[in-house]
Design an enzyme around this catalytic site. Structure first.
Site, PDB file in Angstrom:
ATOM      1  CE  LYS A   9      -4.591  -1.233   1.617  1.00 31.33           C
ATOM      2  NZ  LYS A   9      -5.653  -0.967   2.616  1.00 31.33           N
ATOM      3  NE  ARG A  69      -7.956  -7.610   0.146  1.00 27.98           N
ATOM      4  CZ  ARG A  69      -7.525  -6.846  -0.842  1.00 27.98           C
ATOM      5  NH1 ARG A  69      -6.452  -6.082  -0.661  1.00 27.98           N
ATOM      6  NH2 ARG A  69      -8.153  -6.826  -2.007  1.00 27.98           N
TER       7      ARG A  69
END
Length: 291
Positions: free
Chosen positions: A237, A271
C-alpha cells in the site's frame, strides 16, 4: 530457585469462523490471497481476467493462501467507481470458475455493494469483505444477516467514497481512539442485526494521513479489546511506497517487514499479494513467539 513464566502479549490468538455452515478453526495467522478483476488496481501484479484467473488462483493457493479475496472494483484513493452492472460483469465468470475449481478454498467478495455481495454469495463466495464498513450501502449488512456469512468490518470515513475519502483525512493525534470508537459503534449495529462472525480491519489507507496509518499500526494490539479477529490489509500500500519514495512494484521487502510487525502486534489475518513471502514471515513470527 525462583522460576518465571513470561506471558507474551504478541502470541497469536486462535479463532473460529462459521464459513458456509462449517466451523473453520484458524490455529495460526491466516493468509488471504488477492485477485483483482479490475483494470485499475494500484498494484498491477494482482490484476487478472477471466482467462488468467484460474492460474492466478492456483498460484496463490500453492504459495500458501488459506482463502482468496476477489474484487471487481478498485478502492484506491481517487478511483472512479464503476456502476453495479460493470462491477458484476467483471466478477461473474471469474468468481464462478474459481468457486467451481477450488471448492475447498473459502472465497471472500471484496465489495461495498449489497447487490454485488448477494450475487457473489449465490455464485460461490462465502465471506463478505466490505471496505466501507456498511457506510456506503447499509443494505449490505442485511445480506450478511440473511446469508450468515462472516464479515470483514473495515473502518472507513463516513459519508465518503474511495474517490474522495482522502479529503480531510484523519490525523495521527486522535487516530486510534477515533477508529476504535467508530468500530465499537459499528459492532453494536452488527450485533443488533444478529451478525457475530466479524473480523476487524482498521482500514489502513482509507481516509487517513500517512503518519496516521503508522500510528494506528503501532497500536494494533489495542483492537484486541473489541473481541474479534484482527484483519490487516497493508500489502504494497501507499503507506509504504510513499514513505520510501518508490512504487508498489518495489515494496515487497517493506511489505514483508510490515507484515512481521503486524503479526507481532496482534494481527490474525493478513490480506496479501504475495502469499509465498507472507507464509515465510508467518513462520518467522511463530518462531519468535516460541522463544
Amino acid at each position: 530457585m525462583t522460576t518465571f513464566r513470561v506471558v507474551k502479549d504478541n502470541a497469536f490468538r486462535p479463532f473460529f469462523l462459521n464459513i458456509s455452515g462449517q466451523l473453520w478453526h484458524a490455529k495460526k495467522p491466516v493468509i488471504v490471497g488477492v485477485i483483482n478483476l479490475t483494470p485499475d488496481s494500484f498494484y498491477t501484479g494482482s490484476i487478472s481476467n477471466d482467462k488468467e484467473i484460474l492460474n492466478r488462483a492456483e498460484s496463490l493457493i500453492r504459495d500458501g493462501s488459506d482463502w482468496l479475496d476477489i474484487g471487481g472494483c478498485s478502492t484506491k484513493p481517487g478511483s472512479k467507481i464503476p456502476d453495479v452492472n460493470e462491477e458484476w460483469n467483471r466478477l461473474e465468470s471469474g468468481l464462478t470458475q474459481v468457486a467451481k475449481e477450488f471448492p475447498e478454498i473459502p472465497i471472500s467478495i471484496d465489495t461495498f455493494r449489497s447487490k454485488i455481495a448477494e450475487r457473489a454469495i449465490e455464485s460461490g463466495a462465502s465471506i463478505i469483505n466490505d471496505i466501507s464498513g456498511g457506510t456506503i450501502d447499509p443494505e449490505i449488512l442485511d445480506v450478511v444477516s440473511k446469508y450468515k456469512t462472516p464479515y470483514v468490518l473495515t473502518h472507513f470515513p463516513k459519508g465518503k467514497t474511495p474517490e474522495n475519502m482522502q479529503d480531510k483525512a484523519l490525523g495521527s493525534k486522535d487516530v486510534f481512539p477515533e477508529v476504535f470508537k467508530d468500530l465499537s459503534y459499528a459492532l453494536e449495529r452488527l450485533r443488533n442485526k444478529g451478525i457475530f462472525d466479524v473480523m476487524i480491519d482498521p482500514g489502513f489507507g482509507f481516509g487517513k494521513e500517512l503518519e496516521s496509518n503508522y500510528r494506528l499500526l503501532s497500536n494494533l494490539n489495542g483492537f484486541r479489546e473489541l473481541g474479534h479477529p484482527i484483519y490487516v490489509g497493508i500489502s504494497r500500500k501507499s503507506m509504504l511506497w510513499k514513505l520510501l519514495g518508490t512504487k508498489p512494484e518495489e515494496t515487497l521487502p517493506a511489505t514483508s517487514a510490515i507484515h512481521l510487525y503486524a503479526l507481532q502486534k496482534g494481527a490474525q489475518i493478513l490480506r496479501v499479494h504475495d502469499p509465498k513471502e507472507a507464509t515465510r514471515v508467518r513462520l518467522i513470527s511463530e518462531t519468535l513467539n516460541q522463544r
